[in-house]
Design an enzyme around this catalytic site. Structure first.
Site, PDB file in Angstrom:
ATOM      1  N   ASP A   2     -25.513  21.337  28.742  1.00 21.15           N
ATOM      2  CA  ASP A   2     -25.084  20.545  29.905  1.00 21.15           C
ATOM      3  C   ASP A   2     -26.147  19.504  30.275  1.00 21.15           C
ATOM      4  O   ASP A   2     -26.256  19.094  31.427  1.00 21.15           O
ATOM      5  CB  ASP A   2     -24.764  21.406  31.123  1.00 21.15           C
ATOM      6  CG  ASP A   2     -23.660  20.784  31.987  1.00 21.15           C
ATOM      7  OD1 ASP A   2     -23.388  19.574  31.844  1.00 21.15           O
ATOM      8  OD2 ASP A   2     -23.075  21.500  32.815  1.00 21.15           O
TER       9      ASP A   2
ATOM     10  N   ASP B 254     -23.302  15.493  28.756  1.00 25.63           N
ATOM     11  CA  ASP B 254     -22.533  14.602  29.632  1.00 25.63           C
ATOM     12  C   ASP B 254     -23.004  13.152  29.616  1.00 25.63           C
ATOM     13  O   ASP B 254     -22.718  12.409  30.563  1.00 25.63           O
ATOM     14  CB  ASP B 254     -22.588  15.117  31.076  1.00 25.63           C
ATOM     15  CG  ASP B 254     -21.568  16.209  31.340  1.00 25.63           C
ATOM     16  OD1 ASP B 254     -20.367  15.931  31.163  1.00 25.63           O
ATOM     17  OD2 ASP B 254     -21.967  17.322  31.713  1.00 25.63           O
TER      18      ASP B 254
ATOM     19  N   GLU C 213     -13.654  18.174  29.604  1.00 30.04           N
ATOM     20  CA  GLU C 213     -14.168  19.204  30.500  1.00 30.04           C
ATOM     21  C   GLU C 213     -13.251  19.451  31.692  1.00 30.04           C
ATOM     22  O   GLU C 213     -13.673  19.356  32.841  1.00 30.04           O
ATOM     23  CB  GLU C 213     -15.581  18.845  30.989  1.00 30.04           C
ATOM     24  CG  GLU C 213     -16.279  20.034  31.616  1.00 30.04           C
ATOM     25  CD  GLU C 213     -17.666  19.709  32.137  1.00 30.04           C
ATOM     26  OE1 GLU C 213     -18.335  20.639  32.601  1.00 30.04           O
ATOM     27  OE2 GLU C 213     -18.065  18.534  32.075  1.00 30.04           O
TER      28      GLU C 213
ATOM     29  N   HIS D  84     -22.362  20.946  24.692  1.00 31.29           N
ATOM     30  CA  HIS D  84     -21.952  20.167  25.866  1.00 31.29           C
ATOM     31  C   HIS D  84     -23.062  19.226  26.345  1.00 31.29           C
ATOM     32  O   HIS D  84     -24.128  19.673  26.757  1.00 31.29           O
ATOM     33  CB  HIS D  84     -21.585  21.122  27.008  1.00 31.29           C
ATOM     34  CG  HIS D  84     -20.822  20.479  28.113  1.00 31.29           C
ATOM     35  ND1 HIS D  84     -19.447  20.372  28.115  1.00 31.29           N
ATOM     36  CD2 HIS D  84     -21.229  19.889  29.250  1.00 31.29           C
ATOM     37  CE1 HIS D  84     -19.045  19.753  29.214  1.00 31.29           C
ATOM     38  NE2 HIS D  84     -20.121  19.446  29.926  1.00 31.29           N
TER      39      HIS D  84
END
Length: 468
Positions: free
Chosen positions: A369, A92, A206, A90
């Site tokens: 993240d 972003d 997400e 993950h």
């Protein structure tokens, strides 16, 4: 001087030893009575085999590994990550591109090649020996601008449009830097990208709120390349309860009936179900129903940190039974809710180690993240720090084989299993799921189309004016 027999024996030793793990097929010319030709042929064989052992990137590194000092964690790490892709569940960065550039990357402002202040850029990725990345096509839960509360589930929003834009910018970003990235939609391609020296790039969504309350939209997003969906983000949706709802004092209702249909269709499609933000009961319900392995693309161990979006031990064990993977996140306020500023790389190691002990090394991975949180633990400031994380796991006692599983083999195996379940379901003739959310509002235009059936009058979707 070497004889033909001694040279051929040396060649046989190489073939039978650890210098190569690949079959070598040689076509031997017809021998003549000239001894010199036979000797030259054998010498040539030996030269080819030695060259294969030296220059093959896989066999060469395997031979080198024998001589690595077990306490030389940096060298061990480089060896492992040069032969196994490190795949982060993950990141972003696409949302940062949306937030700061409104998706415009063909300009001098987007200095990805020369460096960004955020967690991810070209140099950091290469320094971090990243081998694959799930890029998050994230759009926040829609809020009412006046009340700041979640928009009612039946209200239309721009969320699906914005999700399509996030998929678009992810693909354009990967294509713009195609010397570094390779876009992939299956686990086989992910391995090929690594063998090509590229960072395999995959798309995850997400939040189930991003698909417009529709299984038809889900199928279209799959066709556009999305390969996992986080069932909820920080808001309940038509599929299930979010961890944030329970944290705020709400009831944990788990999956909804429509959520059960969602799990069914995700299995049929071959889309990985991500349980990173859901409540504990939603986790348990999904694990009970899913025919495929599930993943947690960015989460942690609830036993170490009482954060309700983290997985408790019974969920860790059930995830392992299903063949799934729990990928550990780097978010300070979740790793150390008592003192977020004190979070370090060692807290991440603790969570990885706990999952490995409870679920097994076959079921743990990394899901940072990065670029989705303002601060990260000390020692994990950006994507360049992955080697240090691996070194600390080795210092604690992880073997090279365990590290390979953690780095990328586990998520690739789970992804492949999801694909196989999908193939079996579709081969059995299962059609796309036509279930509908019962809270949906239906309208049609004011025009009067023809009648398909004798009993249609009074049963069709009403027009905007309310006409049957």
């Amino acid at each position: 001087m070497a004889t033909i027999d001694s040279v051929n024996n040396a060649a046989s030793d190489i073939l039978g030893g650890s210098a190569t793990n690949q079959a070598v097929v040689l076509s031997r010319p017809v021998l003549t009575s000239t001894p010199r030709r036979g000797w030259l042929w054998g010498l040539g064989v030996l030269g080819v085999l030695f060259a294969s052992a030296i220059f093959n990137p896989f066999t060469g590194t395997q031979e080198t590994a024998i001589d690595i000092d077990p306490t030389d964690y940096a060298t061990r790490t480089k060896h492992v990550l040069s032969t196994t892709p490190l795949i982060d569940g993950h990141n972003d960065l696409p949302y940062l591109i949306r937030s700061e550039l409104k998706h415009q990357i063909y300009n001098d402002k987007f200095t990805f090649n020369t460096g960004l202040l955020s967690n991810t850029d070209r140099k950091k990725l290469r320094d971090g020996m990243v081998g694959g990345q799930f890029w998050s096509a994230y759009i926040h839960c829609p809020k009412d601008s006046a009340t700041k509360k979640d928009v009612p589930l039946e209200d239309p929003t721009w969320t699906l449009r914005d999700t399509l834009e996030q998929i678009d910018i992810t693909k354009r970003f990967v294509d713009e830097f195609s010397d570094l990235f390779q876009y992939c939609t299956n686990s086989t391609c992910a391995r090929e990208a690594f063998s090509n020296g590229k960072i395999g790039s995959f798309i995850g969504i997400e939040g189930g709120h991003q698909i417009g309350n529709s299984l038809a939209s889900l199928r279209q997003l799959y066709d556009l390349g999305a390969r996992y969906i986080t069932t909820t983000h920080n808001c309940d949706n038509v599929f299930g309860t979010a961890a944030s709802t329970v944290t705020a004092g709400g009831e944990d209702k788990g999956l909804t009936p429509f959520g059960e249909e969602y799990v069914d269709e995700m299995n049929r499609l071959g889309m990985m179900i991500d349980l990173s933000h859901v409540s504990h009961e939603t986790m348990r319900d999904t694990l009970r129903l899913s025919k495929s392995p599930v993943i947690f693309s960015h989460t942690g161990a609830y036993a170490l940190s009482k954060v309700l979006r983290f997985a408790p031990d019974d969920v860790l064990r059930k995830t392992a039974e299903k063949g799934g993977v729990v990928m550990i996140t780097f978010i300070n306020r979740f790793l150390r809710p008592d003192d977020p500023d004190a979070a370090t790389i060692h807290d991440v190691v603790d969570h990885i180690w706990h999952v490995a002990q409870v679920a097994g090394w076959d079921h743990v991975g990394v899901g940072s993240d990065f670029d989705g949180t303002p601060v990260t633990p000390r020692g994990l400031e950006d994507v360049s720090k992955y080697p240090r994380l691996i070194e600390l796991l080795m210092e604690r006692g992880a073997t090279d084989d365990q590290i390979r599983k953690f780095a990328g083999e586990n998520i690739l195996r789970a992804w492949s299993e999801v694909e196989k379940v999908s193939e079996a379901i579709q081969s059995a003739g299962k059609k796309p799921n036509e279930a509908l959310w019962d809270g949906r509002t239906w309208v049609r235009s004011e025009m009067s189309p023809p009648i398909m059936f004798r009993d249609s009058i009074g049963k069709r979707i009403p027009s905007y004016l309310g006409d049957p």
